[in-house]
Design a protein around this motif. Structure first.
Motif, PDB file in Angstrom:
ATOM      1  N   LEU A  32      38.057   8.392   0.076  1.00  0.00           N
ATOM      2  CA  LEU A  32      37.785   7.288   0.395  1.00  0.00           C
ATOM      3  C   LEU A  32      36.582   7.797   1.885  1.00  0.00           C
ATOM      4  N   LEU A  33      37.043   8.791   2.677  1.00  0.00           N
ATOM      5  CA  LEU A  33      36.469   9.614   3.627  1.00  0.00           C
ATOM      6  C   LEU A  33      34.748   9.044   2.741  1.00  0.00           C
ATOM      7  N   PHE A  34      34.363  10.312   2.054  1.00  0.00           N
ATOM      8  CA  PHE A  34      33.083  10.055   1.119  1.00  0.00           C
ATOM      9  C   PHE A  34      32.434   9.107   0.512  1.00  0.00           C
ATOM     10  N   ALA A  35      33.084   8.134   0.638  1.00  0.00           N
ATOM     11  CA  ALA A  35      32.351   6.807   0.193  1.00  0.00           C
ATOM     12  C   ALA A  35      31.898   5.799   1.428  1.00  0.00           C
ATOM     13  N   ARG A  36      33.060   6.679   2.701  1.00  0.00           N
ATOM     14  CA  ARG A  36      31.889   5.935   3.717  1.00  0.00           C
ATOM     15  C   ARG A  36      30.557   6.552   4.566  1.00  0.00           C
ATOM     16  N   PRO A  37      29.458   5.626   4.637  1.00  0.00           N
ATOM     17  CA  PRO A  37      28.275   6.205   5.282  1.00  0.00           C
ATOM     18  C   PRO A  37      27.966   7.197   5.835  1.00  0.00           C
ATOM     19  N   LEU A  99      29.425  10.933   9.428  1.00  0.00           N
ATOM     20  CA  LEU A  99      30.316  10.352   7.989  1.00  0.00           C
ATOM     21  C   LEU A  99      31.200   9.802   8.958  1.00  0.00           C
ATOM     22  N   GLY A 100      30.616   8.286   8.435  1.00  0.00           N
ATOM     23  CA  GLY A 100      31.933   7.213   8.299  1.00  0.00           C
ATOM     24  C   GLY A 100      32.383   6.895   9.917  1.00  0.00           C
ATOM     25  N   ASP A 101      31.537   7.607  10.984  1.00  0.00           N
ATOM     26  CA  ASP A 101      32.458   7.714  12.197  1.00  0.00           C
ATOM     27  C   ASP A 101      34.082   8.161  12.000  1.00  0.00           C
ATOM     28  N   ARG A 102      34.417   8.597  11.578  1.00  0.00           N
ATOM     29  CA  ARG A 102      35.607   9.153  10.908  1.00  0.00           C
ATOM     30  C   ARG A 102      35.422  11.693  11.669  1.00  0.00           C
ATOM     31  N   THR A 212      27.808  20.814 -11.345  1.00  0.00           N
ATOM     32  CA  THR A 212      28.436  19.754 -12.612  1.00  0.00           C
ATOM     33  C   THR A 212      29.791  18.614 -11.258  1.00  0.00           C
ATOM     34  N   GLY A 213      29.452  18.686 -10.451  1.00  0.00           N
ATOM     35  CA  GLY A 213      30.313  18.380  -9.124  1.00  0.00           C
ATOM     36  C   GLY A 213      31.931  19.141  -9.366  1.00  0.00           C
ATOM     37  N   LEU A 214      32.453  20.045  -9.966  1.00  0.00           N
ATOM     38  CA  LEU A 214      32.636  20.891  -9.616  1.00  0.00           C
ATOM     39  C   LEU A 214      33.461  21.311  -8.664  1.00  0.00           C
ATOM     40  N   GLY A 215      34.673  20.802  -8.636  1.00  0.00           N
ATOM     41  CA  GLY A 215      35.127  21.500  -7.322  1.00  0.00           C
ATOM     42  C   GLY A 215      35.174  20.738  -6.340  1.00  0.00           C
ATOM     43  N   ILE A 216      34.428  19.627  -6.059  1.00  0.00           N
ATOM     44  CA  ILE A 216      33.690  18.275  -4.715  1.00  0.00           C
ATOM     45  C   ILE A 216      34.648  17.563  -4.811  1.00  0.00           C
ATOM     46  N   PRO A 217      36.035  16.852  -5.475  1.00  0.00           N
ATOM     47  CA  PRO A 217      37.084  16.363  -4.352  1.00  0.00           C
ATOM     48  C   PRO A 217      38.126  16.876  -4.506  1.00  0.00           C
ATOM     49  N   GLU A 218      37.985  18.376  -4.519  1.00  0.00           N
ATOM     50  CA  GLU A 218      39.093  19.960  -3.845  1.00  0.00           C
ATOM     51  C   GLU A 218      38.485  19.408  -2.917  1.00  0.00           C
ATOM     52  N   LEU A 219      37.422  19.453  -2.284  1.00  0.00           N
ATOM     53  CA  LEU A 219      36.751  19.663  -1.378  1.00  0.00           C
ATOM     54  C   LEU A 219      36.690  19.164  -0.634  1.00  0.00           C
ATOM     55  N   ARG A 220      36.417  17.498  -0.807  1.00  0.00           N
ATOM     56  CA  ARG A 220      37.042  16.424  -0.146  1.00  0.00           C
ATOM     57  C   ARG A 220      37.958  16.124   0.526  1.00  0.00           C
ATOM     58  N   ALA A 221      38.901  16.712  -0.540  1.00  0.00           N
ATOM     59  CA  ALA A 221      40.797  15.959  -0.465  1.00  0.00           C
ATOM     60  C   ALA A 221      40.264  17.467   0.884  1.00  0.00           C
ATOM     61  N   GLU A 222      40.091  18.450   1.341  1.00  0.00           N
ATOM     62  CA  GLU A 222      40.054  19.701   2.298  1.00  0.00           C
ATOM     63  C   GLU A 222      39.487  19.088   3.826  1.00  0.00           C
ATOM     64  N   ILE A 223      38.822  18.123   3.504  1.00  0.00           N
ATOM     65  CA  ILE A 223      37.893  17.526   4.332  1.00  0.00           C
ATOM     66  C   ILE A 223      38.729  17.030   5.276  1.00  0.00           C
ATOM     67  N   ALA A 224      39.022  15.892   4.067  1.00  0.00           N
ATOM     68  CA  ALA A 224      39.993  15.162   4.506  1.00  0.00           C
ATOM     69  C   ALA A 224      40.889  14.789   5.511  1.00  0.00           C
ATOM     70  N   ALA A 225      42.005  16.108   5.337  1.00  0.00           N
ATOM     71  CA  ALA A 225      42.617  16.576   6.553  1.00  0.00           C
ATOM     72  C   ALA A 225      42.526  16.852   7.454  1.00  0.00           C
ATOM     73  N   LEU A 226      40.312  17.488   8.111  1.00  0.00           N
ATOM     74  CA  LEU A 226      40.237  17.528   9.277  1.00  0.00           C
ATOM     75  C   LEU A 226      39.537  16.886   9.744  1.00  0.00           C
ATOM     76  N   ALA A 227      39.587  14.977   9.482  1.00  0.00           N
ATOM     77  CA  ALA A 227      39.163  14.616   9.941  1.00  0.00           C
ATOM     78  C   ALA A 227      39.893  13.319  10.679  1.00  0.00           C
ATOM     79  N   ALA A 228      39.382  12.390  11.714  1.00  0.00           N
ATOM     80  CA  ALA A 228      39.956  11.838  12.321  1.00  0.00           C
ATOM     81  C   ALA A 228      41.016  10.687  11.694  1.00  0.00           C
ATOM     82  N   PRO A 229      42.464  10.431  11.598  1.00  0.00           N
ATOM     83  CA  PRO A 229      42.532   8.969  11.480  1.00  0.00           C
ATOM     84  C   PRO A 229      41.289   7.790  11.118  1.00  0.00           C
ATOM     85  N   GLY A 230      42.185   7.085   9.895  1.00  0.00           N
ATOM     86  CA  GLY A 230      41.138   5.419  10.029  1.00  0.00           C
ATOM     87  C   GLY A 230      40.889   5.401   8.949  1.00  0.00           C
TER      88      GLY A 230
END
Length: 230
Positions: A32-37, A99-102, A212-230
């Motif tokens: 969801l975080l990286f679906a933002r503009p 990234l999406g004001d987050r 290939t996209g290897l590890g991209i969902p995992e890295l997005r997940a790791e970054i999401a834990a650091l983003a502002a809530p919202g």
């Protein structure tokens, strides 16, 4: 459970996810975080040009041509958001993306390419160190290492710099699609040993491929834990 039955995100990311539900929540938050503009909004070549401190920031750093811009593009799903160049050392400034004001993503200047003069290398190192020490909202630096080749002295120097600046950093192996499986495992184990040798290093090493996209969902997940809530 969080508000409304939602599973709370582990603050430490995937390494602190104790249940399948927590891992799933992190992956969904990352999606969801990286679906933002995500848009470029600022560039700085000197410390006095930095934008005002706002919300949480993460930064990407690594040797020139390690694939920082390609990784940013893969994370955001935008092919041309960050400039990709075949010329090492082309990025000579700090580039900021909203990234999406987050979350603010910072693409740091590459380091360690042979053609750079000593004065330019010193200037870049000074800018990096001043930036790292002067950004109170900088949550983590993702230090990119090329999975295909051995760790270079410049990479070890960057780890020392990050450690001295007391900035949390996490190693990310890039270009994993172009490495033999046995070599990739050797590189991962080496990266884990390097992380254990620095107090500022996060223990979890990420393995990625922008192709290939290897590890991209995992890295997005790791970054999401650091983003502002919202």
């Amino acid at each position: 459970m969080g508000e409304g039955g939602a599973v709370p995100l582990p603050a430490g990311g995937l390494s602190e996810a104790r249940t399948p539900e927590e891992r799933a929540a992190l992956f969904e938050a990352g999606r969801l975080l990286f679906a933002r503009p995500c848009t470029f909004f600022f560039a700085a070549q000197r410390i006095d040009q930095l934008p005002p401190v706002a919300g949480p920031e993460i930064a990407f750093c690594g040797r020139s041509n390690v694939g920082k811009s390609s990784l940013v593009n893969a994370l955001t799903g935008q092919k041309a958001l960050a400039r990709v160049s075949n010329t090492p050392g082309r990025t000579k400034q700090l580039n900021f993306f909203n990234l999406g004001d987050r979350l603010t993503l910072v693409d740091m200047p590459g380091y360690g390419y042979a053609q750079a003069s000593k004065s330019v290398k010193a200037d870049w190192q000074g800018l990096m160190f001043d930036f790292l020490r002067g950004r109170p909202t900088l949550r983590r630096v993702f230090l990119l290492l090329d999975a295909r080749i051995e760790t270079k002295p410049a990479d070890r120097a960057a780890m020392t710099l990050l450690n001295e600046a007391a900035v949390a950093f996490q190693i990310v192996l890039t270009k994993a699609d172009d490495a033999k499986p046995w070599w990739l495992e050797q590189r991962r184990q080496e990266a884990e040993r390097l992380a254990r040798g620095h107090t500022a290093a996060h223990p979890l090493v990420m393995v990625t491929s922008s192709e290939t996209g290897l590890g991209i969902p995992e890295l997005r997940a790791e970054i999401a834990a650091l983003a502002a809530p919202g």
